[in-house]
Structures are given as C-alpha cells and as structure tokens.
Write a protein that holds these residues in place. Structure first.
Motif, PDB file in Angstrom:
ATOM      1  N   GLU A  12      -2.048 -36.661  -1.453  1.00 38.41           N
ATOM      2  CA  GLU A  12      -1.029 -36.998  -2.455  1.00 38.41           C
ATOM      3  C   GLU A  12      -1.037 -35.968  -3.576  1.00 38.41           C
ATOM      4  N   ARG A  13      -2.231 -35.603  -4.032  1.00 39.86           N
ATOM      5  CA  ARG A  13      -2.342 -34.631  -5.127  1.00 39.86           C
ATOM      6  C   ARG A  13      -1.840 -33.260  -4.693  1.00 39.86           C
ATOM      7  N   LEU A  14      -2.114 -32.877  -3.445  1.00 38.86           N
ATOM      8  CA  LEU A  14      -1.640 -31.586  -2.943  1.00 38.86           C
ATOM      9  C   LEU A  14      -0.115 -31.523  -2.988  1.00 38.86           C
ATOM     10  N   GLU A  15       0.528 -32.559  -2.511  1.00 35.02           N
ATOM     11  CA  GLU A  15       1.995 -32.615  -2.552  1.00 35.02           C
ATOM     12  C   GLU A  15       2.513 -32.590  -3.986  1.00 35.02           C
ATOM     13  N   ASN A  16       1.912 -33.398  -4.840  1.00 35.37           N
ATOM     14  CA  ASN A  16       2.355 -33.462  -6.238  1.00 35.37           C
ATOM     15  C   ASN A  16       2.132 -32.152  -6.968  1.00 35.37           C
ATOM     16  N   ALA A  17       1.010 -31.502  -6.717  1.00 36.94           N
ATOM     17  CA  ALA A  17       0.719 -30.226  -7.382  1.00 36.94           C
ATOM     18  C   ALA A  17       1.753 -29.175  -7.011  1.00 36.94           C
ATOM     19  N   ALA A  18       2.141 -29.128  -5.751  1.00 32.12           N
ATOM     20  CA  ALA A  18       3.155 -28.159  -5.327  1.00 32.12           C
ATOM     21  C   ALA A  18       4.490 -28.438  -6.025  1.00 32.12           C
ATOM     22  N   SER A  19       4.857 -29.694  -6.117  1.00 28.47           N
ATOM     23  CA  SER A  19       6.113 -30.052  -6.798  1.00 28.47           C
ATOM     24  C   SER A  19       6.051 -29.744  -8.288  1.00 28.47           C
ATOM     25  N   GLU A  20       4.920 -30.059  -8.917  1.00 30.39           N
ATOM     26  CA  GLU A  20       4.752 -29.757 -10.343  1.00 30.39           C
ATOM     27  C   GLU A  20       4.792 -28.245 -10.585  1.00 30.39           C
ATOM     28  N   THR A  35       1.252 -17.763  -4.707  1.00 35.18           N
ATOM     29  CA  THR A  35       0.830 -19.132  -4.422  1.00 35.18           C
ATOM     30  C   THR A  35       1.413 -19.607  -3.099  1.00 35.18           C
ATOM     31  N   ARG A  36       2.674 -19.334  -2.881  1.00 34.09           N
ATOM     32  CA  ARG A  36       3.310 -19.707  -1.608  1.00 34.09           C
ATOM     33  C   ARG A  36       2.634 -19.013  -0.432  1.00 34.09           C
ATOM     34  N   ASP A  37       2.392 -17.708  -0.580  1.00 32.48           N
ATOM     35  CA  ASP A  37       1.804 -16.945   0.524  1.00 32.48           C
ATOM     36  C   ASP A  37       0.374 -17.382   0.825  1.00 32.48           C
ATOM     37  N   VAL A  38      -0.411 -17.629  -0.198  1.00 32.64           N
ATOM     38  CA  VAL A  38      -1.791 -18.061   0.019  1.00 32.64           C
ATOM     39  C   VAL A  38      -1.821 -19.446   0.664  1.00 32.64           C
ATOM     40  N   ASP A  39      -0.928 -20.329   0.243  1.00 30.17           N
ATOM     41  CA  ASP A  39      -0.862 -21.640   0.886  1.00 30.17           C
ATOM     42  C   ASP A  39      -0.560 -21.487   2.373  1.00 30.17           C
ATOM     43  N   ALA A  40       0.444 -20.699   2.699  1.00 22.37           N
ATOM     44  CA  ALA A  40       0.877 -20.579   4.095  1.00 22.37           C
ATOM     45  C   ALA A  40      -0.058 -19.716   4.936  1.00 22.37           C
ATOM     46  N   LEU A  41      -0.453 -18.570   4.414  1.00 19.35           N
ATOM     47  CA  LEU A  41      -1.191 -17.589   5.202  1.00 19.35           C
ATOM     48  C   LEU A  41      -2.702 -17.752   5.165  1.00 19.35           C
ATOM     49  N   VAL A  42      -3.195 -18.478   4.195  1.00 18.22           N
ATOM     50  CA  VAL A  42      -4.645 -18.618   4.065  1.00 18.22           C
ATOM     51  C   VAL A  42      -5.057 -20.072   4.290  1.00 18.22           C
ATOM     52  N   VAL A  91      -8.441 -27.725   2.761  1.00 18.67           N
ATOM     53  CA  VAL A  91      -7.430 -28.502   2.036  1.00 18.67           C
ATOM     54  C   VAL A  91      -7.786 -28.556   0.552  1.00 18.67           C
ATOM     55  N   GLU A  92      -9.058 -28.775   0.256  1.00 16.76           N
ATOM     56  CA  GLU A  92      -9.496 -28.790  -1.144  1.00 16.76           C
ATOM     57  C   GLU A  92      -9.282 -27.437  -1.813  1.00 16.76           C
ATOM     58  N   LYS A  93      -9.539 -26.368  -1.093  1.00 11.29           N
ATOM     59  CA  LYS A  93      -9.326 -25.025  -1.647  1.00 11.29           C
ATOM     60  C   LYS A  93      -7.838 -24.754  -1.872  1.00 11.29           C
ATOM     61  N   ASP A  94      -6.989 -25.242  -0.971  1.00  7.51           N
ATOM     62  CA  ASP A  94      -5.544 -25.089  -1.143  1.00  7.51           C
ATOM     63  C   ASP A  94      -5.104 -25.780  -2.430  1.00  7.51           C
ATOM     64  N   ILE A  97      -3.508 -24.008  -5.906  1.00  8.23           N
ATOM     65  CA  ILE A  97      -2.212 -24.377  -6.487  1.00  8.23           C
ATOM     66  C   ILE A  97      -2.403 -24.872  -7.920  1.00  8.23           C
ATOM     67  N   GLU A  98      -3.410 -25.709  -8.134  1.00  2.00           N
ATOM     68  CA  GLU A  98      -3.648 -26.224  -9.485  1.00  2.00           C
ATOM     69  C   GLU A  98      -4.049 -25.123 -10.458  1.00  2.00           C
ATOM     70  N   GLU A  99      -4.805 -24.145  -9.985  1.00  2.00           N
ATOM     71  CA  GLU A  99      -5.181 -23.004 -10.839  1.00  2.00           C
ATOM     72  C   GLU A  99      -3.937 -22.287 -11.348  1.00  2.00           C
ATOM     73  N   HIS A 100      -3.002 -22.033 -10.448  1.00  2.00           N
ATOM     74  CA  HIS A 100      -1.792 -21.317 -10.857  1.00  2.00           C
ATOM     75  C   HIS A 100      -0.822 -22.226 -11.609  1.00  2.00           C
TER      76      HIS A 100
END
Length: 161
Positions: free
Chosen positions: A13-21, A50-57, A137-140, A144-147
């Motif tokens: 849930e937090r992963l989805e919300n962080a991306a939207s935020e 951020t997008r590239d690291v999420d997808a590619l890493v 997943v935690e690193k992803d 996102i939260e860092e950025h």
C-alpha cells in the motif's frame, strides 16, 4: 506469521501511495527544469531517474527473484544510466504516469504471488547473497520515498503551483 503478512500488505500500500505522492509533488513544481539545489538535478531528472530505477532495478530484481533460482544482479550506476539515457524532452507527465503504472503493475503482481515467494533469495555483486524478494520491494519503496522527500524539501526559490 500474521504480523509479517500484515507488514507486507502495508508495504505494498505504501509503495503505491509513495509513487502517487511523488507524481503529485513533481507536478506541483513550477519549473521542473530548474535545479532543486543550485547545481543538483532538476525535478524532471529526478522523476526520470526514479521511474527508471523502479523499472530497471528494483522491480526487475523483485520479479526475477520470484521467478528464478537465486539470480545474481550487477550494481546499477544511476549516474551513468542517466548520462546515457536521459531525454529532457520526455514529458514529465508521461514519466510520472509511467512510474505510477509500473508500481501498480508490480504491486498487483506481488499480491498474486504465493506467500512463500516473498522469501525467495537472490544475490548481488556487491551487496552479497540472501537478498529476498521482500528486500527488493523495501528498497524500491525507500528509493521512491527518498526522492519524494527531495522534491518536497526543495530550496525556498522553488515555488509550487
């Protein structure tokens, strides 16, 4: 075991919300091409990264960890990747929508996995072995939260809409 299952539900849930935020914060910046801190990256560059690291890493590593037997991953150099692939003409809206779409797709896929998949392991050339799908997943999320925080705490000269 119940606590771990609940933690994973909240993690997704937090992963989805962080991306939207993150998308919202980036779109609220008046000029996404102005460096956020003098000589640092712009909001547009941070969004692409951020997008590239999420997808590619992290998303890639999570998927491979679930599907393969102890895969090994190389180090990802974000600076080198940006130097070779950054396109300032790419629409900020499209970059951010792509991030949110990728995260939602990953979350849906993760929710459909058997619970034991979360404990599958992988290796990394510098981080070592025993890295679980949950770790990626935690690193992803952490990335996102860092950025997200970087964009939220922009310098006073950066106005938002």
């Amino acid at each position: 075991m119940k606590e771990l299952a609940e933690y994973r539900v909240r993690l997704l849930e937090r992963l989805e919300n962080a991306a939207s935020e993150f998308r919202t914060e980036c779109l609220n910046i008046d000029d996404p091409y102005t460096p956020l801190d003098g000589d640092s990256w712009t909001a547009h560059q941070i969004a692409v990264h951020t997008r590239d690291v999420d997808a590619l890493v992290y998303g890639f590593r999570a998927r491979r960890t679930a599907m393969e037997e102890n895969p090994e991953f190389p180090t990802f150099d974000g600076e080198t990747h940006m130097s070779a692939n950054y396109n300032p003409r790419e629409s900020l809206q499209e970059v951010l929508d792509s991030l949110v779409k990728n995260v939602r797709s990953l979350v849906e896929w993760l929710r459909a996995l058997p619970i034991e998949s979360w404990s599958r392991v992988s290796r990394h050339t510098t981080l070592g072995s025993g890295l679980t799908l949950q770790t990626w997943v935690e690193k992803d999320l952490a990335h996102i939260e860092e950025h997200l925080e970087t964009v939220k705490t922009k310098t006073p000269g950066q106005l938002t809409k």
